[in-house]
Design an enzyme around this catalytic site. Structure first.
Site, PDB file in Angstrom:
ATOM      1  N   HIS A 194       0.862  -1.174   0.000  1.00 31.68           N
ATOM      2  CA  HIS A 194       0.000   0.000   0.000  1.00 31.68           C
ATOM      3  C   HIS A 194       0.905   1.231   0.000  1.00 31.68           C
ATOM      4  O   HIS A 194       1.813   1.350   0.824  1.00 31.68           O
ATOM      5  CB  HIS A 194      -0.862   0.035   1.261  1.00 31.68           C
ATOM      6  N   GLU A 197      -1.830   6.395  -0.761  1.00 28.92           N
ATOM      7  CA  GLU A 197      -3.253   6.526  -0.446  1.00 28.92           C
ATOM      8  C   GLU A 197      -3.402   7.805   0.369  1.00 28.92           C
ATOM      9  O   GLU A 197      -3.802   8.845  -0.137  1.00 28.92           O
ATOM     10  CB  GLU A 197      -3.750   5.316   0.335  1.00 28.92           C
ATOM     11  N   ASP A 276     -12.064  -3.092   1.554  1.00 24.83           N
ATOM     12  CA  ASP A 276     -12.726  -3.619   2.756  1.00 24.83           C
ATOM     13  C   ASP A 276     -14.228  -3.434   2.574  1.00 24.83           C
ATOM     14  O   ASP A 276     -14.836  -2.535   3.159  1.00 24.83           O
ATOM     15  CB  ASP A 276     -12.255  -2.876   4.002  1.00 24.83           C
TER      16      ASP A 276
END
Length: 334
Positions: A194, A197, A276
């Site tokens: 990740h 973001e 999610d």
């Protein structure tokens, strides 16, 4: 457009299995395991899903994971997600899991793996959905904990295709885990992370150069660095973008402001994912529909998200060919 999206073959590369824990299953598991949770009903849980940033989400995310105790719990969680894949015509999924979230509570690593892998194997046989599993390190924890987790994974190397990096991006740059990722690569794992973001575009560069990742999870802040965008295009580095997640966590104020379509126009390899979904209001079809409602997209452009994901997946060459063929057959029928 909704009908086209419903039938469109899809590949999901950015899905946290713990983040697919729907409130109803949370309550069911809490009752089964005699665990008290601070909510009176599934609706009350959903009402709490009003996040202001990534950390406010993570706080409730880790709280929800407390109900996952037994092998059956992890099987049921994973099976429920795979049934959603079938509903949304997801033909291949690559799932993240966070073992430290569970081992820190005394849940055995092997137990987690048995439950998840059992459901994935059943889904391939019964639902025809292929899958890969990616072990993620929690970046807010230290390097020693990550190394310990990597060691626990040794017995399951055949079931884990890659390692990744998730959790709080701010204050935890990629270089914090440089040695862990180097060891993982030496052991034969692929790598993802990740980056970009909530964190800066420099985290994307560091994930590529220091962690030597095969693809970037999120990566939407790449637009802050035009040279980086050019590099992503030239090297065809895939971004696993999560539209509903990004708007829910206020990375973008609205879906109309999301930059995934502009990145697609520029030639960046981007794909659509649900991240999610139990917390962010939607699985794959929901994410595609939200984009189509906010941006003018053709059938070919929507299919390009899938094609990009197939190419960036960790499938073998034969499976990639099969998936691309299924996608093309579907397009030809339109």
């Amino acid at each position: 457009m909704y009908q086209f999206i419903a039938g469109l073959p899809k590949v999901e590369l950015h899905l946290h299995i713990e983040g697919s824990l729907e409130p109803e299953l949370m309550f069911q598991l809490a009752k089964r395991n005699n665990i008290d949770i601070p909510y009176a009903s599934p609706d009350e849980v959903r009402a709490a899903y009003d996040f202001s940033n990534l950390q406010s989400f993570l706080d409730i995310y880790y709280q929800g994971a407390q109900v996952l105790i037994t092998e059956r719990d992890f099987y049921d969680l994973t099976w429920a997600y795979m049934l959603r894949c079938k509903t949304d015509n997801v033909l291949h999924a690559e799932l993240f899991f966070d073992p430290q979230t569970h081992t820190s509570r005394g849940v055995d690593f092997d137990l987690v793996m048995k439950g998840i892998c059992g459901a994935l194997a059943a889904a391939e046989i019964e639902l025809g959905i292929s899958s890969q599993l990616i072990l993620c390190f929690l970046r807010h924890l230290d390097e020693a904990s990550a190394f310990d987790t990597l060691n626990q994974a040794q017995a399951w190397k055949q079931q884990i295709v890659a390692v990744g990096l998730d959790s709080s991006e701010l204050g935890h740059p990629p270089e914090k885990f440089a040695r862990v990722f180097a060891t993982a690569r030496q052991q034969g794992y692929l790598t993802v992370a990740h980056a970009g973001e909530e964190g800066p575009s420099s985290n994307i560069i560091d994930a590529l150069d220091i962690l030597q990742v095969s693809r970037i999870d999120h990566g939407v802040r790449c637009v802050d660095d035009p040279q980086l965008v050019t590099r992503l295009i030239d090297e065809q580095i895939h971004l696993t973008v999560c539209p509903l997640s990004n708007t829910k966590l206020k990375v973008f104020a609205s879906m109309e402001q999301h930059n995934i379509v502009d990145l697609l126009y520029k030639g960046v390899s981007v794909g659509v994912n649900s991240d999610d979904p139990a917390y962010f209001g939607g699985y794959m079809n929901d994410n595609f529909n939200a984009l189509a409602n906010a941006h003018p997209l053709t059938y070919e452009q929507l299919a390009k998200f899938t094609s990009n994901a197939i190419d960036a997946s960790f499938c073998n060459a034969q499976r990639k060919y099969e998936l691309q063929q299924q996608l093309q057959v579907y397009l030809d029928k339109q």
